[in-house]
Write a protein that holds these residues in place. Structure first.
Motif, PDB file in Angstrom:
ATOM      1  N   ASP A 155     -11.590  10.915 -30.230  1.00 43.78           N
ATOM      2  CA  ASP A 155     -12.856  10.665 -29.617  1.00 43.78           C
ATOM      3  C   ASP A 155     -12.988   9.818 -28.521  1.00 43.78           C
ATOM      4  OD1 ASP A 155     -13.578  12.883 -31.569  1.00 43.78           O
ATOM      5  OD2 ASP A 155     -14.231  11.240 -33.327  1.00 43.78           O
ATOM      6  N   TYR A 156     -12.025   9.007 -28.235  1.00 43.22           N
ATOM      7  CA  TYR A 156     -11.953   7.830 -27.268  1.00 43.22           C
ATOM      8  C   TYR A 156     -11.983   8.428 -25.920  1.00 43.22           C
ATOM      9  CZ  TYR A 156      -7.084   7.415 -28.941  1.00 43.22           C
ATOM     10  OH  TYR A 156      -6.024   7.538 -29.359  1.00 43.22           O
ATOM     11  N   PHE A 157     -11.332   9.548 -25.915  1.00 41.02           N
ATOM     12  CA  PHE A 157     -11.095  10.100 -24.384  1.00 41.02           C
ATOM     13  C   PHE A 157     -12.508  10.498 -23.829  1.00 41.02           C
ATOM     14  CE2 PHE A 157      -6.995  11.688 -26.115  1.00 41.02           C
ATOM     15  CZ  PHE A 157      -6.035  10.868 -25.158  1.00 41.02           C
ATOM     16  N   GLU A 158     -12.571  10.275 -22.690  1.00 37.90           N
ATOM     17  CA  GLU A 158     -13.635  10.754 -21.573  1.00 37.90           C
ATOM     18  C   GLU A 158     -13.459  11.453 -20.568  1.00 37.90           C
ATOM     19  OE1 GLU A 158     -16.618   7.518 -20.669  1.00 37.90           O
ATOM     20  OE2 GLU A 158     -16.062   6.328 -22.487  1.00 37.90           O
ATOM     21  N   SER A 159     -14.137  12.436 -20.137  1.00 37.45           N
ATOM     22  CA  SER A 159     -13.886  13.377 -19.077  1.00 37.45           C
ATOM     23  C   SER A 159     -14.902  13.664 -18.250  1.00 37.45           C
ATOM     24  CB  SER A 159     -13.371  14.710 -19.868  1.00 37.45           C
ATOM     25  OG  SER A 159     -12.404  14.516 -20.980  1.00 37.45           O
ATOM     26  N   VAL A 160     -14.284  13.924 -17.142  1.00 33.64           N
ATOM     27  CA  VAL A 160     -15.128  14.249 -15.856  1.00 33.64           C
ATOM     28  C   VAL A 160     -14.604  15.529 -15.285  1.00 33.64           C
ATOM     29  CG1 VAL A 160     -16.191  13.586 -13.731  1.00 33.64           C
ATOM     30  CG2 VAL A 160     -15.498  11.806 -15.298  1.00 33.64           C
ATOM     31  N   GLU A 161     -15.490  16.458 -15.229  1.00 36.32           N
ATOM     32  CA  GLU A 161     -15.368  17.835 -14.658  1.00 36.32           C
ATOM     33  C   GLU A 161     -15.207  17.775 -13.094  1.00 36.32           C
ATOM     34  OE1 GLU A 161     -16.155  22.470 -15.045  1.00 36.32           O
ATOM     35  OE2 GLU A 161     -16.000  21.173 -16.906  1.00 36.32           O
ATOM     36  N   LEU A 162     -14.227  18.159 -12.521  1.00 30.21           N
ATOM     37  CA  LEU A 162     -14.101  18.274 -11.018  1.00 30.21           C
ATOM     38  C   LEU A 162     -14.477  19.543 -10.417  1.00 30.21           C
ATOM     39  CD1 LEU A 162     -11.104  15.555 -10.750  1.00 30.21           C
ATOM     40  CD2 LEU A 162     -13.492  15.168 -10.695  1.00 30.21           C
ATOM     41  N   TYR A 163     -13.892  20.423 -10.714  1.00 31.69           N
ATOM     42  CA  TYR A 163     -14.120  21.676 -10.307  1.00 31.69           C
ATOM     43  C   TYR A 163     -13.813  22.627 -11.243  1.00 31.69           C
ATOM     44  CZ  TYR A 163      -9.332  22.523  -8.885  1.00 31.69           C
ATOM     45  OH  TYR A 163      -8.071  22.610  -8.567  1.00 31.69           O
ATOM     46  N   THR A 164     -14.088  24.128 -11.255  1.00 27.13           N
ATOM     47  CA  THR A 164     -13.606  25.394 -12.151  1.00 27.13           C
ATOM     48  C   THR A 164     -12.738  26.226 -11.158  1.00 27.13           C
ATOM     49  OG1 THR A 164     -15.481  24.954 -13.392  1.00 27.13           O
ATOM     50  CG2 THR A 164     -14.582  26.903 -13.471  1.00 27.13           C
ATOM     51  N   ASP A 165     -11.773  26.500 -11.521  1.00 25.55           N
ATOM     52  CA  ASP A 165     -10.785  27.520 -10.870  1.00 25.55           C
ATOM     53  C   ASP A 165     -10.929  28.901 -11.704  1.00 25.55           C
ATOM     54  OD1 ASP A 165      -9.018  28.726  -9.310  1.00 25.55           O
ATOM     55  OD2 ASP A 165      -7.345  26.896  -9.750  1.00 25.55           O
ATOM     56  N   ILE A 262     -10.546  42.271 -10.697  1.00 21.33           N
ATOM     57  CA  ILE A 262     -11.686  42.430 -10.933  1.00 21.33           C
ATOM     58  C   ILE A 262     -12.404  42.043 -12.200  1.00 21.33           C
ATOM     59  CG2 ILE A 262     -13.519  44.351 -10.829  1.00 21.33           C
ATOM     60  CD1 ILE A 262     -11.880  45.940  -8.791  1.00 21.33           C
ATOM     61  N   ASP A 263     -11.653  42.508 -13.333  1.00 24.74           N
ATOM     62  CA  ASP A 263     -11.884  42.503 -14.612  1.00 24.74           C
ATOM     63  C   ASP A 263     -11.600  41.419 -15.484  1.00 24.74           C
ATOM     64  OD1 ASP A 263      -9.693  43.364 -14.432  1.00 24.74           O
ATOM     65  OD2 ASP A 263      -9.632  44.941 -16.004  1.00 24.74           O
ATOM     66  N   VAL A 264     -11.287  40.187 -14.698  1.00 21.03           N
ATOM     67  CA  VAL A 264     -11.085  38.776 -15.374  1.00 21.03           C
ATOM     68  C   VAL A 264     -11.845  37.931 -15.207  1.00 21.03           C
ATOM     69  CG1 VAL A 264      -9.251  37.269 -15.213  1.00 21.03           C
ATOM     70  CG2 VAL A 264      -8.308  39.342 -15.276  1.00 21.03           C
ATOM     71  N   SER A 265     -12.578  37.434 -16.184  1.00 18.78           N
ATOM     72  CA  SER A 265     -13.538  36.373 -16.119  1.00 18.78           C
ATOM     73  C   SER A 265     -13.404  35.107 -16.664  1.00 18.78           C
ATOM     74  CB  SER A 265     -14.847  36.919 -16.941  1.00 18.78           C
ATOM     75  OG  SER A 265     -14.609  37.003 -18.434  1.00 18.78           O
ATOM     76  N   GLU A 266     -12.106  34.853 -16.849  1.00 17.70           N
ATOM     77  CA  GLU A 266     -11.756  33.461 -17.461  1.00 17.70           C
ATOM     78  C   GLU A 266     -11.929  32.387 -16.363  1.00 17.70           C
ATOM     79  OE1 GLU A 266     -10.217  36.131 -20.299  1.00 17.70           O
ATOM     80  OE2 GLU A 266     -10.358  36.015 -18.053  1.00 17.70           O
ATOM     81  N   THR A 267     -12.445  31.179 -16.702  1.00 19.86           N
ATOM     82  CA  THR A 267     -12.542  29.997 -15.899  1.00 19.86           C
ATOM     83  C   THR A 267     -11.641  29.067 -16.196  1.00 19.86           C
ATOM     84  OG1 THR A 267     -14.335  29.203 -17.354  1.00 19.86           O
ATOM     85  CG2 THR A 267     -15.056  30.654 -15.330  1.00 19.86           C
ATOM     86  N   ILE A 268     -11.069  28.069 -15.478  1.00 23.20           N
ATOM     87  CA  ILE A 268     -10.148  27.226 -15.809  1.00 23.20           C
ATOM     88  C   ILE A 268     -10.677  25.755 -15.114  1.00 23.20           C
ATOM     89  CG2 ILE A 268      -7.554  26.662 -15.455  1.00 23.20           C
ATOM     90  CD1 ILE A 268      -7.267  29.408 -14.647  1.00 23.20           C
ATOM     91  N   PRO A 269     -11.168  25.224 -15.927  1.00 30.81           N
ATOM     92  CA  PRO A 269     -11.683  23.654 -15.310  1.00 30.81           C
ATOM     93  C   PRO A 269     -10.620  22.626 -14.946  1.00 30.81           C
ATOM     94  CG  PRO A 269     -11.945  23.561 -17.923  1.00 30.81           C
ATOM     95  CD  PRO A 269     -11.517  25.160 -17.288  1.00 30.81           C
ATOM     96  N   LEU A 270     -10.709  22.037 -14.045  1.00 28.99           N
ATOM     97  CA  LEU A 270      -9.896  20.744 -13.636  1.00 28.99           C
ATOM     98  C   LEU A 270     -10.676  19.297 -13.993  1.00 28.99           C
ATOM     99  CD1 LEU A 270      -8.805  18.534 -11.467  1.00 28.99           C
ATOM    100  CD2 LEU A 270      -7.340  19.965 -12.738  1.00 28.99           C
ATOM    101  N   GLN A 271     -10.189  18.536 -14.920  1.00 29.06           N
ATOM    102  CA  GLN A 271     -10.820  17.529 -15.324  1.00 29.06           C
ATOM    103  C   GLN A 271     -10.292  16.047 -15.056  1.00 29.06           C
ATOM    104  OE1 GLN A 271     -11.740  18.643 -19.215  1.00 29.06           O
ATOM    105  NE2 GLN A 271     -13.608  19.669 -18.682  1.00 29.06           N
ATOM    106  N   LEU A 272     -10.909  15.199 -14.928  1.00 30.43           N
ATOM    107  CA  LEU A 272     -10.427  13.815 -15.151  1.00 30.43           C
ATOM    108  C   LEU A 272     -10.707  13.272 -16.612  1.00 30.43           C
ATOM    109  CD1 LEU A 272     -10.889  10.813 -12.501  1.00 30.43           C
ATOM    110  CD2 LEU A 272     -11.663  10.499 -14.948  1.00 30.43           C
ATOM    111  N   HIS A 273      -9.545  12.682 -17.105  1.00 27.87           N
ATOM    112  CA  HIS A 273      -9.550  12.196 -18.337  1.00 27.87           C
ATOM    113  C   HIS A 273      -9.048  10.648 -18.317  1.00 27.87           C
ATOM    114  CE1 HIS A 273     -10.080  16.352 -19.939  1.00 27.87           C
ATOM    115  NE2 HIS A 273      -8.982  16.683 -19.008  1.00 27.87           N
ATOM    116  N   PHE A 274      -9.626   9.750 -19.221  1.00 29.40           N
ATOM    117  CA  PHE A 274      -9.227   8.695 -19.548  1.00 29.40           C
ATOM    118  C   PHE A 274      -9.666   8.130 -20.603  1.00 29.40           C
ATOM    119  CE2 PHE A 274     -13.446   8.476 -17.440  1.00 29.40           C
ATOM    120  CZ  PHE A 274     -14.112   7.582 -18.391  1.00 29.40           C
ATOM    121  N   ARG A 275      -9.058   6.876 -21.276  1.00 29.26           N
ATOM    122  CA  ARG A 275      -9.474   6.420 -22.415  1.00 29.26           C
ATOM    123  C   ARG A 275     -10.608   5.292 -22.374  1.00 29.26           C
ATOM    124  NH1 ARG A 275      -4.462   5.515 -26.703  1.00 29.26           N
ATOM    125  NH2 ARG A 275      -6.273   4.331 -27.623  1.00 29.26           N
TER     126      ARG A 275
END
Length: 322
Positions: A155-165, A262-275
């Motif tokens: 729970d002590y991890f914090e995250s910031v989303e940077l972009y979605t691939d 065409i038929d792939v909708s999966e998204t892949i986030p790139l995030q910053l994580h820190f304690r």
């Protein structure tokens, strides 16, 4: 001996008088005399010869003056060091990263950070998503630029989303499917697959396999490299095809072509994580920098991946080109 008393002693010795020292210290002469007397009693020696005409330092006082001057200088250096470290201007910053996901923007961010905090030692470590999670947990890195953390993360991890691939197909040059700008995922089913090792990025591996299963086939995996560059090298060598994040286009793609699926909708986030439970000032400063730059990073990364993107992805990119 207290630091305050040593400062009083050094001031009296340098100004050669109690009254002058009192003025310099913004206090009264009796208070200065009392501190010197208490210091002499503590040390058991006389530090000054006093007369109605002058104050002269004794040999014992000369010895103390040399040592006290060094002590006070060290004390000031220590205060400065601690203050600078607390403000994030000294110390270290250890960053774990996925090279393919951050190559377009991380070098510029590190240069900007180092310009603002030149005395912070920055170290960069290329790691898989799984390696970064373990290193962050163990306190071996301060920042992780990685994929989404597993649900079991603390729970002590914090995250910031940077972009979605998003996922695209990578094919060997001259491949039968390369003649179309967009393909259906099932069209890849007869061909051998090159997939990144699951141990390094289990969520990404599962996303790729799940997308294939929904399309009606199970990928025939022939090679499982341990880096995205090795994946591209295997594809460029003609060993197979792959489904991978669009960001790996920034690596060496010699021998490869990429096509939208065409038929792939999966998204892949790139995030910053820190304690968040033990964040140091230098880490906080870098997190603040990334938060301030996140909008530009998101815009730049999506624009970079627009060429050849699928219909849905091109629609997202249009907002930046209208």
């Amino acid at each position: 001996m207290e630091i305050r008393t040593l400062k009083t002693f050094v001031t009296v010795a340098n100004l050669k008088g109690f009254t002058a020292a009192a003025r310099a210290l913004n206090t009264v002469q009796p208070a200065v005399s009392r501190q010197i007397s208490e210091l002499e009693q503590e040390l058991g020696v006389s530090l000054f010869w006093r007369s109605t005409r002058e104050v002269r330092i004794t040999a014992a006082g000369e010895a103390l003056l040399r040592e006290a001057t060094e002590i006070l200088a060290h004390e000031e250096r220590t205060r400065h060091l601690v203050r600078q470290t607390g403000e994030g201007r000294l110390g270290r910053l250890r960053i774990g990263f996925i090279s393919s996901a951050v190559q377009p923007f991380l070098p510029g961010l590190v240069r900007e950070f180092s310009t603002c905090f030149p005395q912070v030692q920055v170290s960069l470590y290329e790691m898989t998503a799984a390696e970064q999670h373990k290193a962050l947990e163990a306190g071996q890195i301060d920042i992780a630029l990685s994929r989404a953390l597993p649900l079991t993360a603390s729970d002590y991890f914090e995250s910031v989303e940077l972009y979605t691939d998003h996922l695209v197909a990578f094919l060997p040059e001259g491949h039968a499917l390369a003649s179309e700008p967009e393909i259906e995922l099932f069209a890849m089913s007869p061909h051998p697959f090159v997939l990144f090792q699951r141990e390094g990025a289990p969520d990404l591996f599962d996303q790729v396999v799940s997308a294939c299963l929904r399309a009606g086939f199970s990928p025939q995996t022939v090679v499982q490299p341990n880096s995205m560059q090795a994946v591209l090298t295997a594809v460029g060598s003609g060993l197979g095809v792959t489904l991978a994040p669009a960001c790996i286009r920034h690596l060496n793609t010699v021998g490869c072509v990429s096509r939208a699926v065409i038929d792939v909708s999966e998204t892949i986030p790139l995030q910053l994580h820190f304690r968040g439970d033990r964040i140091e000032a230098a880490t906080r400063a870098f997190v603040t920098l990334l938060r301030n730059r996140s909008k530009d990073i998101r815009k730049d990364m999506e624009l970079r991946d627009c060429p050849g993107g699928g219909l849905a992805h091109r629609a997202r990119c249009d907002q930046y080109t209208e």
